[in-house]
Design a protein around this motif. Structure first.
Motif, PDB file in Angstrom:
ATOM      1  N   LYS A   1       0.893  -1.195  -0.120  1.00  0.00           N
ATOM      2  CA  LYS A   1       0.055   0.201   0.052  1.00  0.00           C
ATOM      3  C   LYS A   1       0.919   1.093  -0.144  1.00  0.00           C
ATOM      4  O   LYS A   1       1.957   1.370   0.596  1.00  0.00           O
ATOM      5  CB  LYS A   1      -0.960   0.009   1.245  1.00  0.00           C
ATOM      6  N   ARG A   2       0.417   2.207  -0.650  1.00  0.00           N
ATOM      7  CA  ARG A   2       1.161   3.383  -0.708  1.00  0.00           C
ATOM      8  C   ARG A   2       0.935   4.390   0.302  1.00  0.00           C
ATOM      9  O   ARG A   2       1.826   5.481   0.669  1.00  0.00           O
ATOM     10  CB  ARG A   2       0.606   4.287  -1.998  1.00  0.00           C
ATOM     11  N   THR A   3      -0.196   4.260   1.224  1.00  0.00           N
ATOM     12  CA  THR A   3      -0.466   4.937   2.426  1.00  0.00           C
ATOM     13  C   THR A   3      -1.080   4.140   3.418  1.00  0.00           C
ATOM     14  O   THR A   3      -1.605   3.094   3.230  1.00  0.00           O
ATOM     15  CB  THR A   3      -1.723   6.257   2.209  1.00  0.00           C
ATOM     16  N   ALA A   4      -0.699   4.466   4.811  1.00  0.00           N
ATOM     17  CA  ALA A   4      -1.280   3.684   5.866  1.00  0.00           C
ATOM     18  C   ALA A   4      -1.534   4.571   7.036  1.00  0.00           C
ATOM     19  O   ALA A   4      -1.009   5.622   7.404  1.00  0.00           O
ATOM     20  CB  ALA A   4      -0.005   2.659   6.465  1.00  0.00           C
ATOM     21  N   THR A   5      -2.811   4.719   7.238  1.00  0.00           N
ATOM     22  CA  THR A   5      -3.504   5.457   8.170  1.00  0.00           C
ATOM     23  C   THR A   5      -4.207   4.487   9.338  1.00  0.00           C
ATOM     24  O   THR A   5      -5.032   3.541   8.963  1.00  0.00           O
ATOM     25  CB  THR A   5      -4.519   6.248   7.613  1.00  0.00           C
ATOM     26  N   TRP A   6      -3.883   5.066  10.580  1.00  0.00           N
ATOM     27  CA  TRP A   6      -4.620   4.268  11.827  1.00  0.00           C
ATOM     28  C   TRP A   6      -4.993   5.578  12.687  1.00  0.00           C
ATOM     29  O   TRP A   6      -4.296   6.603  12.794  1.00  0.00           O
ATOM     30  CB  TRP A   6      -3.523   3.419  12.315  1.00  0.00           C
ATOM     31  N   ARG A   7      -6.036   5.581  13.508  1.00  0.00           N
ATOM     32  CA  ARG A   7      -6.556   6.440  14.279  1.00  0.00           C
ATOM     33  C   ARG A   7      -7.374   5.750  15.466  1.00  0.00           C
ATOM     34  O   ARG A   7      -7.668   4.591  15.375  1.00  0.00           O
ATOM     35  CB  ARG A   7      -7.369   7.323  13.765  1.00  0.00           C
ATOM     36  N   VAL A   8      -7.184   6.505  16.579  1.00  0.00           N
ATOM     37  CA  VAL A   8      -8.009   6.076  17.689  1.00  0.00           C
ATOM     38  C   VAL A   8      -9.171   7.247  18.068  1.00  0.00           C
ATOM     39  O   VAL A   8      -8.589   8.401  18.065  1.00  0.00           O
ATOM     40  CB  VAL A   8      -7.116   5.770  18.877  1.00  0.00           C
ATOM     41  N   ASP A   9     -10.182   6.993  18.247  1.00  0.00           N
ATOM     42  CA  ASP A   9     -11.246   8.019  18.784  1.00  0.00           C
ATOM     43  C   ASP A   9     -11.368   7.866  20.498  1.00  0.00           C
ATOM     44  O   ASP A   9     -11.684   7.219  21.048  1.00  0.00           O
ATOM     45  CB  ASP A   9     -12.499   7.501  18.276  1.00  0.00           C
ATOM     46  N   LEU A  10     -10.864   9.106  20.902  1.00  0.00           N
ATOM     47  CA  LEU A  10     -11.035   9.314  22.362  1.00  0.00           C
ATOM     48  C   LEU A  10     -12.280   9.394  23.018  1.00  0.00           C
ATOM     49  O   LEU A  10     -12.541   9.516  24.279  1.00  0.00           O
ATOM     50  CB  LEU A  10      -9.941  10.720  22.827  1.00  0.00           C
ATOM     51  N   GLY A  11     -13.276   9.574  22.188  1.00  0.00           N
ATOM     52  CA  GLY A  11     -14.800   9.710  22.599  1.00  0.00           C
ATOM     53  C   GLY A  11     -15.139  11.171  22.770  1.00  0.00           C
ATOM     54  O   GLY A  11     -16.241  11.617  22.605  1.00  0.00           O
ATOM     55  N   LYS A  12     -14.212  12.097  22.936  1.00  0.00           N
ATOM     56  CA  LYS A  12     -14.717  13.435  23.166  1.00  0.00           C
ATOM     57  C   LYS A  12     -13.062  14.442  23.198  1.00  0.00           C
ATOM     58  O   LYS A  12     -12.184  13.805  23.192  1.00  0.00           O
ATOM     59  CB  LYS A  12     -15.458  13.807  24.648  1.00  0.00           C
TER      60      LYS A  12
END
Length: 469
Positions: free
Chosen positions: A81-92
């Protein structure tokens, strides 16, 4: 920004030093703040699904004793893959201090010989209020690390408010990357810890102090309580000061109007608490007086006797283009006096009864309330009327035939000399219509009545001065 290296990347002497750095510095910070990302919802762009599942929530499960995907504690993204994105949602929206990343090592010594160093190089870290990294704040972008220097554990100080923490890496076609970078982009995260306070309105190492209420949305630095912005009307690092210096509103960016005495306007809405200075009106005193008005709050009306009626300086009330005939002073609010009348009070009065001031602007009736010339000065009065070109042909009591008093109607030629009066019947004098006159008006009757009250001596004097043709 705090960066602490893993032991296996250093020679023996330095290794101990950096290991202690990680234990003392990061350990102290971690104890002070809470891991806000623990077991929070996650997402990643490309999943690795071959044979094993490495979901994105593995990076926030609190487990990273095994740094190999096969230990079930790490997330792994898809290959090629040319891009890799990961995220976490803290909820607020929360108050964040720092972020620690534990990267995949496969439980092998970390260094240039570990193949996963190439995949970690060049990563970026964002804090955002949306799921789009481009809407957020770039906390860190690797531009300096090499396979020899990049650590497997990295802590990045990023004192911001936000809801989403986003990890991103790329290997775009047509872009030349430094030596040692992998061909494709990956996110192989064994743990991502986001440390901070569980509310964005508190700060301090133990998250015990409330942010100043004057901070915008009560948001402040998690370290020292300095505001990220102030509510309208406040300024200062903790927004503890009112706007001043002629400023008000959000960020003290708006200018006050012309308040009374050059006073500071209200720090929030810009209103002038004690009204406006001369020449202005309105809640904020930003509107200049309308034509015809002047003074404080524009409450005074320009004098009607201004040269250009009701036009004057909006601050001082000084009339434009001088005054109307019969008036003087800068505001044209004073009548001509001192024996003067007319435009600019430049004309001299005649010899009025009892030396009264003549009418202020009647060119043809220069003796106010007593236009009949005194008998003893009738020749001088007659000369004034007949020789003054400005009064020729106007209405006046016209002395005729030496000192005889004859009431003449408006005419550009002398009145009929046959029309004469006698002093005894002055109060009964009427202007005959057959000589083009008009009824004596109320003002003129007042004059006659006043004259009729003169003493008998004065009347006798009057009679003696009348001469027949």
């Amino acid at each position: 920004m705090y960066i602490c290296y893993s032991v296996s990347n250093m020679k023996s002497g330095a290794a101990l030093i950096y290991f202690l750095c990680e234990i003392s510095l990061i350990g102290k910070i971690a104890e002070a703040y809470e891991n806000l990302a623990l077991r929070k919802p996650t997402w990643q762009q490309h999943w690795y699904t071959y044979k094993y599942s490495y979901p994105p929530d593995k990076a926030v499960d609190g487990k990273f004793s095994s740094r190999s995907p096969y230990g079930g504690q790490c997330t792994v993204s898809g290959n090629y893959k040319r891009t890799a994105t990961w995220r976490v949602d803290l909820g607020k929206f929360l108050n964040i201090h720092h972020i620690t990343i534990y990267y995949r090592t496969d439980n092998l010594p970390w260094g240039p010989d570990n193949g996963y160093t190439t995949r970690f190089l060049g990563f970026s870290l964002f804090i955002s209020n949306t799921t789009n990294k481009d809407d957020g704040y770039l906390c860190f972008k690797d531009t300096n690390y090499t396979r020899d220097t990049i650590p497997s554990n990295i802590t990045i100080e990023c004192i911001k408010h936000g809801r989403y923490v986003i990890y991103y890496n790329e290997r775009l076609p047509g872009v030349t990357y430094p030596d040692g970078y992998s061909t494709y982009a990956y996110n192989e995260l064994c743990e991502v810890q986001v440390y901070g306070c569980p509310s964005f309105v508190i700060f301090g190492e133990n998250c015990t102090f409330p942010c100043p209420q004057t901070c915008r949305e009560e948001r402040c630095s998690i370290v020292d309580g300095t505001c990220f912005g102030c509510i309208a009307g406040q300024k200062g690092s903790r927004c503890e000061q009112f706007c001043d210096g002629g400023k008000f509103g959000q960020n003290c960016a708006h200018s006050c109007g012309l308040c009374f005495g050059n006073e500071q306007c209200h720090h929030i809405n810009g209103s002038c608490l004690n009204g406006c200075d001369r020449g202005y009106y309105g809640d904020r005193c930003t509107q200049a007086c309308s034509e015809g008005w002047y003074g404080y709050n524009c409450l005074d009306m320009c004098d009607v006797n201004c040269g250009e009626r009701t036009r004057c300086d909006r601050k001082t009330g000084q009339c434009q283009n001088g005054c109307q005939a019969g008036w003087k002073d800068t505001k044209c609010d004073k009548k001509c006096d001192g024996g003067k009348f007319g435009l600019n009070c430049a004309q001299s009065c005649g010899v009025c009864l009892d030396k009264e001031q003549c009418h202020l602007n009647y060119i043809g009736k220069p003796c106010q309330m007593m236009l009949i010339c005194q008998a003893l000065h009738s020749a001088e009065c007659l000369t004034y009327h007949l020789l003054n070109k400005e009064t020729a042909g106007m209405n006046f009591y016209h002395p005729h035939k030496n000192s005889a008093f004859i009431f003449a109607p408006f005419t550009k030629t002398p009145a009929d000399p046959a029309r004469k009066t006698n002093c005894a019947s002055l109060t009964e004098v009427k202007v005959a219509e057959d000589v083009g006159g008009e009824e004596i008006n109320t003002w003129e009757k007042t004059i006659f009545n006043r004259f009729s009250k003169k003493t008998e001596t004065e009347l006798q004097l009057c009679q003696n001065t009348i001469k027949a043709e």
